[in-house]
Design a protein around this motif. Sequence first.
Motif, PDB file in Angstrom:
ATOM      1  N   GLY A 138       0.827  -1.200   0.000  1.00  0.00           N
ATOM      2  CA  GLY A 138       0.000   0.000   0.000  1.00  0.00           C
ATOM      3  C   GLY A 138       0.860   1.247   0.000  1.00  0.00           C
ATOM      4  N   VAL A 139       0.228   2.369   0.292  1.00  0.00           N
ATOM      5  CA  VAL A 139       0.948   3.634   0.376  1.00  0.00           C
ATOM      6  C   VAL A 139       1.858   3.580   1.604  1.00  0.00           C
ATOM      7  CG1 VAL A 139       0.727   6.118   0.690  1.00  0.00           C
ATOM      8  CG2 VAL A 139      -0.898   4.919  -0.769  1.00  0.00           C
ATOM      9  N   ASN A 149       3.175   2.876  -5.243  1.00  0.00           N
ATOM     10  CA  ASN A 149       2.094   2.145  -4.573  1.00  0.00           C
ATOM     11  C   ASN A 149       0.819   2.976  -4.499  1.00  0.00           C
ATOM     12  OD1 ASN A 149       3.940   0.120  -4.280  1.00  0.00           O
ATOM     13  ND2 ASN A 149       4.024   0.211  -2.047  1.00  0.00           N
ATOM     14  N   TYR A 200      -2.944   1.070  -4.080  1.00  0.00           N
ATOM     15  CA  TYR A 200      -3.483   0.915  -2.728  1.00  0.00           C
ATOM     16  C   TYR A 200      -4.993   0.651  -2.635  1.00  0.00           C
ATOM     17  CZ  TYR A 200      -5.380   5.665  -2.418  1.00  0.00           C
ATOM     18  OH  TYR A 200      -6.128   6.795  -2.602  1.00  0.00           O
ATOM     19  N   GLY A 240      -4.217   9.182  -2.145  1.00  0.00           N
ATOM     20  CA  GLY A 240      -2.908   8.527  -2.108  1.00  0.00           C
ATOM     21  C   GLY A 240      -1.776   9.490  -1.807  1.00  0.00           C
ATOM     22  N   SER A 263       1.829   0.420   6.014  1.00  0.00           N
ATOM     23  CA  SER A 263       1.203   0.317   4.695  1.00  0.00           C
ATOM     24  C   SER A 263      -0.272   0.702   4.785  1.00  0.00           C
ATOM     25  CB  SER A 263       1.342  -1.120   4.177  1.00  0.00           C
ATOM     26  OG  SER A 263       0.719  -1.256   2.926  1.00  0.00           O
ATOM     27  N   HIS A 264      -0.682   1.679   3.999  1.00  0.00           N
ATOM     28  CA  HIS A 264      -2.070   2.144   3.958  1.00  0.00           C
ATOM     29  C   HIS A 264      -2.735   1.504   2.739  1.00  0.00           C
ATOM     30  CE1 HIS A 264      -1.601   5.483   6.957  1.00  0.00           C
ATOM     31  NE2 HIS A 264      -0.333   5.247   6.653  1.00  0.00           N
ATOM     32  N   ILE A 265      -3.725   0.646   2.996  1.00  0.00           N
ATOM     33  CA  ILE A 265      -4.378  -0.076   1.904  1.00  0.00           C
ATOM     34  C   ILE A 265      -5.891   0.041   2.024  1.00  0.00           C
ATOM     35  CG2 ILE A 265      -2.505  -1.735   1.548  1.00  0.00           C
ATOM     36  CD1 ILE A 265      -4.062  -3.761   3.220  1.00  0.00           C
TER      37      ILE A 265
END
Length: 193
Positions: free
Chosen positions: A42-43, A53, A57, A101, A112-114
């Motif tokens: 993710g981000v 990413n 994401y 994002g 990780s931002h998902i």
Amino acid sequence: MAKRVIPPNPLLSAAVVLGFVGLLYVVEAVDVVLGGRFDDDGVLPRDFSQWDNIIWYPYLHADWAHLTGNAVPLLVLGFLATSGGIKQFLQVTAVIWLTGGLGTWVVGSYGSHIGASGLVFGFLAFLLVRGLFARSPWQVVVALVVFALYGTALWGVLPGQPGISWEGHLFGALGGVLAAWGVARDARANLGV
């Protein structure tokens, strides 16, 4: 077109939104088969080696419950956001996606931002304010109904729950406001107002 509340081609709109959500389920199935390898893609805030990413994401989810929690509001709000047509919907989605994002990349907390919740918050904000920008009474009515159904979700833009990307929610919502303003501005320019 800017003041519509029903998509010009409801079947096409439904197919596009269902297709996107279906793709999210395919990606999650592949992730499960691979043992969750996508969850760290993710981000990653301020990590220049992983800036791309931002493209992926919203496709990635921690598990089936995470995905399902995003899928239902994404179907409803995404369909309502197609009222200006598919081209406008894709433009609105791109603004929300990139704003969410990039904003998360700049100010997000470590990790990780998902997930597609940034899109959900973006569509929610878009639907809540577009009627004000477009000066459309019917869109304001839609906004009131959307607020009644999903308004409590807006608390998700505030920090609080560990493991929840409030940054993604906040910047997704800001992207929705930006997209609504852009749609109304373009509509006024096309009318010569």
